[in-house]
Design a protein around this motif. Sequence first.
Motif, short mmCIF file in Angstrom:
data_model
loop_
_atom_site.label_atom_id
_atom_site.label_comp_id
_atom_site.label_asym_id
_atom_site.label_seq_id
_atom_site.Cartn_x
_atom_site.Cartn_y
_atom_site.Cartn_z
N VAL A 111 47.00 77.31 39.51
CA VAL A 111 47.10 78.59 40.24
C VAL A 111 46.56 79.70 39.36
O VAL A 111 47.00 79.88 38.22
CB VAL A 111 48.56 78.88 40.63
N MET A 112 45.59 80.45 39.91
CA MET A 112 44.96 81.55 39.19
C MET A 112 45.42 82.87 39.80
O MET A 112 45.09 83.19 40.94
CB MET A 112 43.44 81.45 39.27
N LEU A 113 46.21 83.62 39.04
CA LEU A 113 46.70 84.92 39.50
C LEU A 113 45.81 85.99 38.88
O LEU A 113 46.02 86.40 37.74
CB LEU A 113 48.16 85.11 39.09
N ALA A 114 44.80 86.42 39.64
CA ALA A 114 43.80 87.32 39.06
C ALA A 114 43.16 88.18 40.14
O ALA A 114 43.25 87.91 41.34
CB ALA A 114 42.73 86.50 38.34
N TYR A 115 42.52 89.24 39.66
CA TYR A 115 41.71 90.12 40.50
C TYR A 115 40.24 89.89 40.18
O TYR A 115 39.89 89.47 39.06
CB TYR A 115 42.01 91.60 40.20
N GLU A 132 33.11 76.71 47.31
CA GLU A 132 32.36 76.66 46.06
C GLU A 132 33.15 77.30 44.93
O GLU A 132 33.17 76.80 43.80
CB GLU A 132 31.01 77.37 46.23
N PHE A 133 33.84 78.40 45.22
CA PHE A 133 34.66 79.05 44.20
C PHE A 133 35.84 78.17 43.82
O PHE A 133 36.19 78.06 42.64
CB PHE A 133 35.14 80.41 44.70
N LEU A 137 36.69 76.77 40.07
CA LEU A 137 38.00 76.92 39.43
C LEU A 137 38.56 75.56 39.00
O LEU A 137 39.12 75.42 37.91
CB LEU A 137 38.98 77.61 40.37
N ALA A 138 38.43 74.57 39.88
CA ALA A 138 38.94 73.23 39.56
C ALA A 138 38.20 72.65 38.35
O ALA A 138 38.81 72.03 37.46
CB ALA A 138 38.78 72.31 40.77
N ALA A 139 36.89 72.87 38.29
CA ALA A 139 36.11 72.37 37.16
C ALA A 139 36.49 73.10 35.87
O ALA A 139 36.59 72.47 34.80
CB ALA A 139 34.61 72.55 37.44
N GLY A 159 34.25 86.37 36.37
CA GLY A 159 34.44 87.77 36.75
C GLY A 159 35.86 88.07 37.19
O GLY A 159 36.08 88.84 38.13
N LEU A 160 36.84 87.47 36.49
CA LEU A 160 38.24 87.63 36.86
C LEU A 160 39.01 88.39 35.79
O LEU A 160 38.73 88.27 34.59
CB LEU A 160 38.89 86.25 37.06
N ARG A 161 40.01 89.15 36.22
CA ARG A 161 40.93 89.82 35.30
C ARG A 161 42.35 89.48 35.74
O ARG A 161 42.66 89.43 36.94
CB ARG A 161 40.71 91.33 35.29
#
Length: 300
Positions: A111-115, A132-133, A137-139, A159-161
Motif C-alpha cells: 500500500v502506497m500512501l502518497a500524493y 500500468e501504474f 508500483l508492484a515491480a 513522482g510521489l511524495r
Amino acid sequence: MPEFPSPAAPTPAGPIAARDAATVMLVRDAATAEGPALEVCMLRRHLNSDFVGGAYVFPGGKVDDADRTSVAEEACVGRSDAIASDMLVIAGGGLAFWVAALRECFEEAGVMLAYREGTQPGGELVDVSDPEFRRRLAALRVELNAGKVGFLEACRAQGLRLAVDRVHYFSHWITPEPAPKRYDTRFFVTALPPGQIPVHDDHETTDTVWVRPTEALARAEAGEFDLIFPTIKNLEAIARFTTSAELLAAAAAIERVPTVLPRVVADERGFRILLPGDPGYDEAVASSGAAAAPMSSSDV
C-alpha cells in the motif's frame, strides 16, 4: 514489523537498548446490516520467522538511517520534522517514524500512501486505477524488498511524495528491558487509500486479513489468532470506535501520547505484565525473573 518479542534475562552488561520502530494500523469500513463497521488490516508473520513467528501484526518495522535524512523530509507532504518531533516529544528526527511507517506499509502490504508531485496536503491521494501504474508500483515493491532500490528513490522515480499528513500518531510502546530484542515503537493509524488492496509479501508475511478489532480479540481469546501484547492493547483501543472516520478524528485530536513501558514480573502463577498504573508497577524491577515467556495473548 517489530512489536514485543519474548522476555529474557538481561545480560551482565545490562539491558539491551531499544531500537526505534514504527507500525501503522490501516483501517477501513465494512458494510454490515447495522451500517459501516471498522476493520483493521493485519498480516501474519511467517511461521519460521525468528521474531514473533505466526503472530498477526500490523505493518511496521525498524526506522532505517535513510528514513532520517533531509531527502526523506523533502519527500513528505503535510508535516515538517520539527512538527513531527514535537508530537513525539523528542528533540529531532521525529518525521523518520512517519517515513518508516509508510515505507514498511509499502514493503509489507503493498500500500502506497502518497500524493502526486505538486499535490497540496489534504488533496487527492495517488490514483492506482491505471493498470500500468499498478504494474510499476508492484515491480518497485519487488525491487525494494530485494534491496535493489531505496524507498525514497522509488518514490522520486514515480513522482510521489509521502502523505504523512494522513497518518496520525496513536500510541507509544517500549519493549520491557528483560528481552533479547527491544523496540521503541510508535503506532500510527491511517485510512486505506482508495482503490488499493493490501497483499502480504509471501516472505516475511504469509497472510493478509481484514478483521474487526473485537473479532480479532475474540479469536485470540479462543486460541485461534496469535496476538502479542501491544497488538492486543491497540486493538482494544481502536475497538471503542464504530467507524474509521470516528477513529481517525479522535487520533487527529490527540495532543500528547503517553509512553507505555510494561514491566514483566514473576510470581507463583508464572509471568505477569504490569502497565503504568497497575498495582506493583512502580515497585517492579524490569530485570526481575531469570526465565523467559512469550508476550502473547496468553500473557494478558
